[in-house]
Design an enzyme around this catalytic site. Structure first.
Site, PDB file in Angstrom:
ATOM      1  CG  HIS A  14      -0.456   0.290   2.482  1.00 45.03           C
ATOM      2  ND1 HIS A  14      -0.955   1.190   3.879  1.00 45.03           N
ATOM      3  CD2 HIS A  14       1.130  -0.117   3.193  1.00 45.03           C
ATOM      4  CE1 HIS A  14      -0.246   0.761   4.476  1.00 45.03           C
ATOM      5  NE2 HIS A  14       0.739   0.714   4.234  1.00 45.03           N
ATOM      6  CB  CYS A  33       2.896   5.006   4.938  1.00 47.72           C
ATOM      7  SG  CYS A  33       3.733   5.082   7.089  1.00 47.72           S
ATOM      8  CG  HIS A  37       4.944   0.628   2.475  1.00 48.76           C
ATOM      9  ND1 HIS A  37       4.380   1.944   2.747  1.00 48.76           N
ATOM     10  CD2 HIS A  37       4.353  -0.247   3.879  1.00 48.76           C
ATOM     11  CE1 HIS A  37       3.758   2.217   3.196  1.00 48.76           C
ATOM     12  NE2 HIS A  37       3.924   1.447   4.234  1.00 48.76           N
ATOM     13  CG  HIS A  39       2.775  -3.236   6.278  1.00 48.51           C
ATOM     14  ND1 HIS A  39       3.133  -3.365   7.804  1.00 48.51           N
ATOM     15  CD2 HIS A  39       1.956  -2.488   5.671  1.00 48.51           C
ATOM     16  CE1 HIS A  39       3.647  -1.362   7.186  1.00 48.51           C
ATOM     17  NE2 HIS A  39       2.060  -1.028   6.654  1.00 48.51           N
ATOM     18  CG  ASP A  77      -2.986 -13.239  -0.186  1.00 50.29           C
ATOM     19  OD1 ASP A  77      -1.177 -12.714   0.812  1.00 50.29           O
ATOM     20  OD2 ASP A  77      -2.338 -14.529  -0.166  1.00 50.29           O
ATOM     21  CG  HIS A  78       0.773 -12.315  -2.559  1.00 51.78           C
ATOM     22  ND1 HIS A  78       0.721 -12.807  -1.661  1.00 51.78           N
ATOM     23  CD2 HIS A  78       1.976 -12.614  -3.322  1.00 51.78           C
ATOM     24  CE1 HIS A  78       1.023 -13.922  -1.600  1.00 51.78           C
ATOM     25  NE2 HIS A  78       2.405 -13.371  -1.891  1.00 51.78           N
ATOM     26  CD  GLU A 124       0.483  -0.393   9.608  1.00 49.68           C
ATOM     27  OE1 GLU A 124      -0.767   0.178   8.688  1.00 49.68           O
ATOM     28  OE2 GLU A 124       1.237   0.188  10.471  1.00 49.68           O
TER      29      GLU A 124
HETATM   30 NI    NI Z   1       2.004   0.761   5.853  1.00 49.09          NI
END
Ligand code: NI
Length: 135
Positions: A14, A33, A37, A39, A77-78, A124
C-alpha cells in the site's frame, strides 16, 4: 453467547496518500509511508452467537473460513490495497482497511452463518494493531 475468532493472513502493498494533497503535503503527513511498501498483515475476525444444540457449534468454521477467503483475503492478498475494489477512493490506512473489511463481511456472516460479526482486528506490524466493532 459464545465468541469465536478466526485468524487469516494476507500480504499486500500500500501507499498512504491523500490525492487532494500535493507531494510535499503528502510527504509531511505520511512520511515514508507515502512510498509504496508492504506488510504481512494478520486479520482476526470475531463472530458471536448461540451454540446450536444439534451441532454444538455457534457456526461451522469451515463456512466462516470460506467467507473470509472469498470476500476479503482473495481480494487483498498479494495486491496493491489502494486498487482493491472495496478500498477505491479511500486512504489505504489500516483503520480504513478494518472498516472496509467489516462492511464486506457483516451481511454475508449474518445471512449465511447464523451468527453476528462482533469485531474486525488487523495487525499491521507486531506493534500496530487496529480493531473495529461497527458503528
Ligand atoms: Ni504501511
Amino acid at each position: 453467547m459464545v465468541y469465536i475468532t478466526r485468524r487469516e493472513r494476507f500480504s499486500s502493498a500500500h501507499k498512504l496518500e491523500n490525492k487532494n494533497f500535493n507531494k510535499e503535503e503528502n510527504t509531511n503527513i505520511f512520511g515514508s509511508c507515502y512510498n509504496m511498501h508492504g506488510h504481512n498483515y494478520e486479520l482476526f475476525v470475531t463472530v458471536k452467537g448461540e451454540v446450536d444444540k444439534e451441532t454444538g457449534f455457534v457456526t461451522n468454521l469451515k463456512d466462516l473460513k470460506k467467507i473470509l477467503k472469498s470476500y476479503v483475503i482473495s481480494k487483498l492478498d498479494h495486491q496493491f490495497i489502494n486498487d482493491v475494489s472495496f478500498m477505491k477512493g479511500k486512504i489505504s490506512s489500516t483503520e480504513n482497511v478494518c472498516i472496509a473489511i467489516w462492511n464486506e463481511l457483516e451481511k454475508p456472516i449474518k445471512n449465511k452463518l447464523n451468527c453476528e460479526l462482533f469485531s474486525v482486528k488487523v495487525l499491521e506490524t507486531e506493534n500496530n494493531i487496529f480493531e473495529y466493532f461497527g458503528k
